[in-house]
Design an enzyme around this catalytic site. Sequence first.
Site, PDB file in Angstrom:
ATOM      1  CG  HIS A  12      -1.487   1.164   1.370  1.00 35.28           C
ATOM      2  ND1 HIS A  12      -2.807   0.996   1.091  1.00 35.28           N
ATOM      3  CD2 HIS A  12      -1.775   2.615   1.805  1.00 35.28           C
ATOM      4  CE1 HIS A  12      -3.481   2.394   1.042  1.00 35.28           C
ATOM      5  NE2 HIS A  12      -2.936   2.852   1.726  1.00 35.28           N
ATOM      6  CD  GLU A  13       1.932   2.913   3.867  1.00 33.19           C
ATOM      7  OE1 GLU A  13       1.768   4.056   3.215  1.00 33.19           O
ATOM      8  OE2 GLU A  13       0.891   3.727   4.435  1.00 33.19           O
ATOM      9  CB  CYS A  56      -5.719   1.252  -7.767  1.00 34.83           C
ATOM     10  SG  CYS A  56      -6.383   2.499  -7.041  1.00 34.83           S
ATOM     11  CB  CYS A 105      -9.763  -1.633  -7.805  1.00 32.27           C
ATOM     12  SG  CYS A 105      -8.858  -0.186  -7.961  1.00 32.27           S
TER      13      CYS A 105
END
Lengths: 449, 187
Positions: free
Chosen positions: B133-134, B171, B168
């Site tokens: 995520h980061e 993204c 998704c």
Amino acid sequence: MDKKMSIMIVDDESIVRESLYHWFERSGYRVDTAASGFEALEKLEEYPFDILFVDIKMPGMDGLELLKKVKSEYRDTIVIIITAYGSIESAIKAMKIGASDYLLKPFKPDYLSLVLEKVTQQKKRADEYNYLKGRLEKITRFDNIIGQSPPMKAIFELIPDIAASDASVLLTGETGTGKELIAKAIHAKSPRSHHPFIAINCGAVPDNLLESELFGHRKGAFTDAVFSRKGFLEVVAGGTLFLDEIGEISSKMQIDLLRVLEEKKITKVGSSEPLDVNFRLISATRRNLDEAITQGDFREDFYYRINVIRLHVPPLRKKMEDLALLVNHFLNKYSQETAKRVDRVSRGTLTLLKQYDWPGNVRELENAIERAVVLARSRTLTPADFGFLSTTVSRKKGTSTLKEMERAYILETLGNCGWNITRAAKVLNINRVTLHKKIDRYGLRAEKQ
Amino acid sequence: MNTPQSIGVVPIGDIPDMAPRVIVAHISACLNLEATVLKPIGTPSYALDRQRLQFDVGPILQNLESKPFKGVDKIIGVLSVDIFLPVFTHVFGEARQGGRVGLVSLFRLKKEPPGPDRLSPDVLQRAAKVALHELCHLYDLAHCENNPCLMHFSGSLEDLDQTPFNLCRYCTRFFKDALALPGRPLL
């Protein structure tokens, strides 16, 4: 969550501003920061932020004072108070003043997320409410006719009664006063509302063409009549025919229309067969028809036929109390149409707009607002955005002597500069002392809003 | 022609070996990027807030940004200490949009009691999700509204466990664009 929401973080501690800035940026929001209440107000003047996160303890203007100012000037802006443990009483006070929520530092990241979700829903509901309220107003307030002045209120009261009857209506008033809108409102409220509303500007159509437009023609009736064509009097079938600039039609056309109104029958050009027609006539004129009758330019019998009910629409300069309302209406309209978030006018601007005569009435005002919104660089319209009106403002009546002209020009400049002496002196190219002397000499005072 | 992006995973302080290795494996498998475990660095004592007994992420990021990690494009630092942003009680990880360095803390990824002892598979999976995520923030991806997306914001361990490892479709597209044109703002 709406990603297009804009957020401003107001905190004197840079570390807090920075932390929240990055957090919101990562969440896709438009973010800005302000180190003080004063800076926040300056930035709000420029851009309509949706949500403000405000620290309660700040030097100068504290969070509560900023909250009060924001809630009085920008009602729709959501304010969330940030406070430290131990100052819960201030947070409660803030909620009473109008803050939407408060956060106790330090807070869990998911709590911030929840608060944001809550206020986003709140804003969405408020936007929906405003949208539906606007729609409802459009339906109930005779479409786009805006006004709270006594003459406009009188017209609003008369419209339902006029609509219920089937009598001919004559609307009088200067150009741009909204006569067609009133005609449409009468039609919309009448039992004929499910049938067409057809508007023709008689002044813009040559007489021979107007005959064909109104009555229609048969194929071969004249050189260019290649096809048969139905006229508007036939097409309108059960609806309302609005003849604008009726004072401009020829005597021959007046006789033809008089016959139609009396017999409810028409005969197409090139035909000898009469055809039944059913319509209601609303006419409008900016001319003084009584005078035109005296001068022999208008038929008296036709005049009495079209003038069963007469409604006079006043010019904008006679109902200046509606100006602010109209300005706001057009501001909303063109902010939405142009997708530019221009939603305010400064006090100086309103003073300037009130000084102008508006010879083109509401239509001219609408055009002026549209132009100003399109070219505006901030959310607030200032006198500079209406620079194109200034030459006309300075030509106002009664400025015959040099002194009177000087007085009027100084007053106008002060109004344009919001009575900021330094700015006005710079515009007038005189020093501040001279300006003060002139203000005293001419007894000038700022107009109260 | 774009050069393939290379990610360095830096153990910071005393952390179990398994954590950076799992993160590297997930970066390769989920984002198809080359990743390696770099030489460990010491605990960032300079960032310790003595009142809160937590480590401020601001100075840690600033310090790592200033270090010349050669041969890698982006850095993910892995710590076992509790990290925070000044207004928040804690954060699982942190990265600046479009920056070079991101952080993951293992400290709060374990359910009761929080602490840096042996890591269960659940904790390792969570650490990998936070790291991915980061890392995506470093490629300018913002939080995503879609629940089944790696970039959906997770404020609690329950949320984090619901978050998938994959992006998704929107993204994914943004991420591919970012790799094609590094440095271009995406959203």
